[in-house]
Design a protein around this motif. Structure first.
Motif, PDB file in Angstrom:
ATOM      1  N   ASN A  95      50.061  70.572  32.554  1.00  0.00           N
ATOM      2  CA  ASN A  95      49.584  70.579  31.171  1.00  0.00           C
ATOM      3  C   ASN A  95      48.055  70.597  31.170  1.00  0.00           C
ATOM      4  OD1 ASN A  95      52.177  70.336  30.169  1.00  0.00           O
ATOM      5  ND2 ASN A  95      52.097  68.101  30.169  1.00  0.00           N
ATOM      6  N   GLY A  96      47.510  71.080  30.077  1.00  0.00           N
ATOM      7  CA  GLY A  96      46.063  70.991  29.918  1.00  0.00           C
ATOM      8  C   GLY A  96      45.687  69.566  29.537  1.00  0.00           C
ATOM      9  N   ILE A  97      44.630  69.016  30.160  1.00  0.00           N
ATOM     10  CA  ILE A  97      44.233  67.634  29.830  1.00  0.00           C
ATOM     11  C   ILE A  97      42.724  67.611  29.548  1.00  0.00           C
ATOM     12  CG2 ILE A  97      44.069  65.227  30.629  1.00  0.00           C
ATOM     13  CD1 ILE A  97      46.531  65.858  32.415  1.00  0.00           C
ATOM     14  N   ILE A  98      42.374  67.090  28.389  1.00  0.00           N
ATOM     15  CA  ILE A  98      40.979  66.916  28.016  1.00  0.00           C
ATOM     16  C   ILE A  98      40.812  65.441  27.638  1.00  0.00           C
ATOM     17  CG2 ILE A  98      39.105  67.617  26.441  1.00  0.00           C
ATOM     18  CD1 ILE A  98      40.862  70.076  25.717  1.00  0.00           C
ATOM     19  N   ILE A  99      39.768  64.803  28.180  1.00  0.00           N
ATOM     20  CA  ILE A  99      39.460  63.431  27.769  1.00  0.00           C
ATOM     21  C   ILE A  99      38.114  63.463  27.033  1.00  0.00           C
ATOM     22  CG2 ILE A  99      39.139  61.014  28.524  1.00  0.00           C
ATOM     23  CD1 ILE A  99      41.860  62.015  29.376  1.00  0.00           C
ATOM     24  N   LEU A 100      38.102  62.872  25.839  1.00  0.00           N
ATOM     25  CA  LEU A 100      36.869  62.821  25.041  1.00  0.00           C
ATOM     26  C   LEU A 100      36.395  61.377  24.916  1.00  0.00           C
ATOM     27  CD1 LEU A 100      37.863  65.095  21.996  1.00  0.00           C
ATOM     28  CD2 LEU A 100      36.766  65.799  24.134  1.00  0.00           C
ATOM     29  N   ASN A 101      35.081  61.220  24.784  1.00  0.00           N
ATOM     30  CA  ASN A 101      34.585  59.882  24.477  1.00  0.00           C
ATOM     31  C   ASN A 101      34.442  59.719  22.965  1.00  0.00           C
ATOM     32  OD1 ASN A 101      32.317  61.263  23.737  1.00  0.00           O
ATOM     33  ND2 ASN A 101      31.040  60.565  25.448  1.00  0.00           N
ATOM     34  N   MET A 102      33.876  58.574  22.543  1.00  0.00           N
ATOM     35  CA  MET A 102      33.786  58.305  21.111  1.00  0.00           C
ATOM     36  C   MET A 102      32.936  59.337  20.374  1.00  0.00           C
ATOM     37  SD  MET A 102      35.429  55.716  19.826  1.00  0.00           S
ATOM     38  CE  MET A 102      34.501  55.012  18.478  1.00  0.00           C
ATOM     39  N   SER A 103      32.028  60.059  21.104  1.00  0.00           N
ATOM     40  CA  SER A 103      31.203  61.087  20.466  1.00  0.00           C
ATOM     41  C   SER A 103      31.861  62.452  20.540  1.00  0.00           C
ATOM     42  CB  SER A 103      29.846  61.171  21.164  1.00  0.00           C
ATOM     43  OG  SER A 103      29.313  59.912  21.374  1.00  0.00           O
ATOM     44  N   SER A 104      33.135  62.441  20.899  1.00  0.00           N
ATOM     45  CA  SER A 104      33.897  63.702  21.032  1.00  0.00           C
ATOM     46  C   SER A 104      33.328  64.596  22.126  1.00  0.00           C
ATOM     47  CB  SER A 104      33.920  64.476  19.710  1.00  0.00           C
ATOM     48  OG  SER A 104      34.727  63.826  18.791  1.00  0.00           O
ATOM     49  N   GLN A 105      32.633  63.986  23.077  1.00  0.00           N
ATOM     50  CA  GLN A 105      32.149  64.774  24.212  1.00  0.00           C
ATOM     51  C   GLN A 105      33.230  64.803  25.292  1.00  0.00           C
ATOM     52  OE1 GLN A 105      28.633  62.333  24.762  1.00  0.00           O
ATOM     53  NE2 GLN A 105      27.383  64.196  24.672  1.00  0.00           N
ATOM     54  N   VAL A 106      33.294  65.905  25.989  1.00  0.00           N
ATOM     55  CA  VAL A 106      34.290  66.043  27.048  1.00  0.00           C
ATOM     56  C   VAL A 106      33.841  65.208  28.247  1.00  0.00           C
ATOM     57  CG1 VAL A 106      35.364  67.652  28.669  1.00  0.00           C
ATOM     58  CG2 VAL A 106      34.955  68.351  26.296  1.00  0.00           C
ATOM     59  N   VAL A 107      34.714  64.286  28.671  1.00  0.00           N
ATOM     60  CA  VAL A 107      34.415  63.531  29.890  1.00  0.00           C
ATOM     61  C   VAL A 107      35.311  63.991  31.038  1.00  0.00           C
ATOM     62  CG1 VAL A 107      33.483  61.476  28.751  1.00  0.00           C
ATOM     63  CG2 VAL A 107      35.936  61.635  29.205  1.00  0.00           C
ATOM     64  N   PHE A 108      36.419  64.642  30.680  1.00  0.00           N
ATOM     65  CA  PHE A 108      37.273  65.210  31.737  1.00  0.00           C
ATOM     66  C   PHE A 108      37.926  66.496  31.225  1.00  0.00           C
ATOM     67  CE2 PHE A 108      41.245  65.749  34.072  1.00  0.00           C
ATOM     68  CZ  PHE A 108      40.742  65.780  35.367  1.00  0.00           C
ATOM     69  N   TRP A 109      38.084  67.437  32.091  1.00  0.00           N
ATOM     70  CA  TRP A 109      38.582  68.802  31.771  1.00  0.00           C
ATOM     71  C   TRP A 109      39.345  69.247  33.010  1.00  0.00           C
ATOM     72  CZ3 TRP A 109      37.731  71.585  27.309  1.00  0.00           C
ATOM     73  CH2 TRP A 109      37.835  72.954  27.323  1.00  0.00           C
ATOM     74  N   ASN A 110      40.677  69.307  32.961  1.00  0.00           N
ATOM     75  CA  ASN A 110      41.376  69.552  34.236  1.00  0.00           C
ATOM     76  C   ASN A 110      41.420  71.039  34.589  1.00  0.00           C
ATOM     77  OD1 ASN A 110      43.424  70.509  32.620  1.00  0.00           O
ATOM     78  ND2 ASN A 110      45.048  69.362  33.627  1.00  0.00           N
ATOM     79  N   LEU A 111      41.972  71.302  35.776  1.00  0.00           N
ATOM     80  CA  LEU A 111      41.983  72.684  36.282  1.00  0.00           C
ATOM     81  C   LEU A 111      42.790  73.631  35.397  1.00  0.00           C
ATOM     82  CD1 LEU A 111      42.272  72.441  40.172  1.00  0.00           C
ATOM     83  CD2 LEU A 111      40.453  73.493  38.816  1.00  0.00           C
ATOM     84  N   TRP A 112      43.882  73.073  34.832  1.00  0.00           N
ATOM     85  CA  TRP A 112      44.725  73.902  33.936  1.00  0.00           C
ATOM     86  C   TRP A 112      43.869  74.428  32.790  1.00  0.00           C
ATOM     87  CZ3 TRP A 112      46.321  74.503  28.945  1.00  0.00           C
ATOM     88  CH2 TRP A 112      47.522  75.194  28.717  1.00  0.00           C
ATOM     89  N   MET A 113      42.992  73.542  32.253  1.00  0.00           N
ATOM     90  CA  MET A 113      42.123  73.956  31.156  1.00  0.00           C
ATOM     91  C   MET A 113      41.151  75.045  31.630  1.00  0.00           C
ATOM     92  SD  MET A 113      42.874  72.685  28.271  1.00  0.00           S
ATOM     93  CE  MET A 113      41.447  73.257  27.369  1.00  0.00           C
TER      94      MET A 113
END
Lengths: 389, 132
Positions: free
Chosen positions: A26-44
């Motif tokens: 699956n695609g995985i994106i982790i955002l912080n409280m400012s909606s900034q990307v802190v993680f972006w996996n290979l699928w993405m």
């Protein structure tokens, strides 16, 4: 406090966890409280055409400006600010992320999106966006939907054709009955002596015309009944029926067949005072079919034996002829429509090929059974079992 | 009501098929001994019904212009025929068709073809059953 912001520089992953997330289907994106990307996996990386290094640190809406104001935008805010989860199904949110397979715009990925808050031990709040590729399920669903629509259309078409067939049979039946009324009526009056005494040869010819007219009427009635059975419109008028009185009357009514074929009907076993719930007219039709068949296929001067017995819950009527028997290859299709053991049988015996099919259907509508025993060169016995009240 | 208790004698018969009409006429007049007024259409029946004053109306169903049920409706508007029993004769023999004709007030329905030698007896027994 669980809503403190985590700086991008502070995020370093934790052991093998980033590798596990990279291996996800699956695609995985982790955002912080400012909606900034802190993680972006290979699928993405593979499906968005944006590398991890380009994505991390950027606001999600900068990477995908088209998402602004969409439901996913508010769902992310809701997750980060209030800690709520949201599922965005494909059916209601068509492809929010511009993702595709092999960077090919024609291979757009259908998505189901799961937005969940993450509360870390250090009281940081993050937002996880998981994107599931549901392209093949959507395609399967679409295919099934198309097939269901086609099946529905075919069903409607079949029902329409069935209605046309029923109307056609009903109209043809009426159109054939009208001239037959004049033909059989005129012949009946002549046979009844209304026009004076008939010479012997003329009488023989009139009887031939009358018999064939009656055969034609049987065929018309059988076609109507067969259509009624096929469309489930044959209804029974069930009334208590004392079986031996019924059988005596049935034999008397069908004695004409015995006379025509020079055979005798004889009741060999009787039961007393047993009634069944039956449609008398339809059961008369069953007896007419079985007795006329027995008479047609019996050698002249033979006797057709009829027995009426009681089993535990049923009455069993058996009709035994001493005819040629039923060839093995016809036994399994005997109750099918238009089955005659010999192609010339219909012409020789005047049958329509529908009689046994209708007989079986009527017996089964009474919750009964029909069976037969046969031996080549010795004869056939048909058994009908009908439930006692 | 008084008429219904009398012996069946006069029958007003409507049938557009000439051949069938001939057969029925012989069957009811020569075999049954009834007095028959044969008509080829509903209009003819309506014009001659009051004068003939029948004990029974015997109607075909499928007729051009005015069919059996429409003829029945018009005949029943004639005061003298208000209580006159009606029998339909029809080649439409499906149970729902027969039930429909009975629902119009027919005392019975005779399917075509019929046995001409027993037709008069059949009509008499329907008549007697109705009166009893």
């Amino acid at each position: 406090m669980i809503n403190q912001n985590l700086n991008v520089s502070e995020y370093s992953g934790n052991g093998i966890l980033p590798y596990i997330l990279d291996a996800s289907i699956n695609g995985i994106i982790i955002l912080n409280m400012s909606s900034q990307v802190v993680f972006w996996n290979l699928w993405m990386e593979r499906h968005s055409n944006i590398e991890q290094s380009q994505a991390v640190g950027k606001e999600l809406l900068m990477l995908f400006p088209l998402l602004k104001g969409k439901r996913i935008d508010s769902a992310i805010k809701n997750s980060l600010q209030h800690g709520n989860s949201t599922i965005l199904s494909h059916a209601l949110n068509r492809d929010p992320f511009p993702l595709c397979v092999d960077k090919h715009p024609d291979k757009a990925i259908k998505q189901s999106i799961f937005i969940t808050p993450i509360n870390t031990a250090e009281n940081y709040r993050l937002c996880s966006i998981q994107i599931q590729d549901v392209t093949s399920s959507v395609q399967r669903e679409n295919l099934l939907r198309t097939m269901a629509k086609e099946a529905e259309k075919a069903q409607r078409e079949a029902e329409k054709l069935n209605k046309i067939k029923t109307e056609f049979i009903s109209t043809v039946s009426h159109e054939l009955r009208t001239p037959l009324t004049s033909i059989l009526g005129s012949l009946g009056l002549i046979c009844g002596g209304l026009t004076g005494k008939i010479p012997k040869e003329t009488d023989a010819l009139i009887q031939i015309a009358k018999k064939n007219g009656e055969n034609l009427l049987t065929l018309i009635n059988d076609l109507l009944d067969s259509d009624k059975i096929e469309s489930g419109r044959m209804k029974l008028n069930l009334q208590p029926l004392e079986i031996m009185s019924f059988m005596d009357e049935a034999l008397s009514r069908n004695n004409g067949f015995a006379i025509t074929h020079n055979v005798k009907f004889k009741i060999t076993k009787r039961i007393k005072n047993i009634s069944i719930n039956a449609d008398e007219l339809r059961l008369k039709q069953v007896m007419s079919n079985l007795l006329s068949n027995a008479a047609k296929f019996s050698p002249p001067q033979s006797t057709i034996e009829i027995s009426v017995e009681r089993t535990i819950n049923n009455i069993r009527i058996s009709i035994t002829d001493h005819g040629p028997g039923i060839p093995e290859k016809f036994q399994s299709i005997l109750f099918d429509k238009f089955t005659q053991s010999d192609s010339s049988d219909a012409r020789k015996s005047g049958g329509t090929g529908l009689g046994l099919n209708i007989t079986k259907a009527i017996v089964e509508l009474h919750n009964g059974h029909i069976m037969f025993d046969t031996k080549m060169g010795e004869g056939t016995t048909f058994h009908i079992e009908l439930p006692i009240n | 009501m008084e008429k219904a208790m009398n012996k069946l004698n006069k029958i007003l018969y409507v049938e557009d098929e000439r051949d069938i009409q001939t057969v029925v006429q012989i069957a009811l007049e020569n075999v049954g001994g009834f007095t028959l007024k044969p008509c080829f259409s509903g209009v003819e029946a309506i014009n001659s019904a009051a004068e003939f004053n029948p004990d029974l109306l015997l109607l075909d169903v499928m007729m051009p212009e005015m069919d059996g049920p429409a003829t029945l409706l018009k005949l029943k508007q004639i005061p003298a025929l208000e209580n006159t029993p009606v029998i339909f004769m029809t080649a439409k023999v499906q149970p729902d068709e027969i039930e429909y004709l009975k629902s119009l007030g027919a005392i019975d329905v005779i399917p075509k073809p019929f046995d001409p030698m027993t037709l008069a007896n059949q009509i008499t027994s329907i008549w007697e059953k109705h009166n009893n």
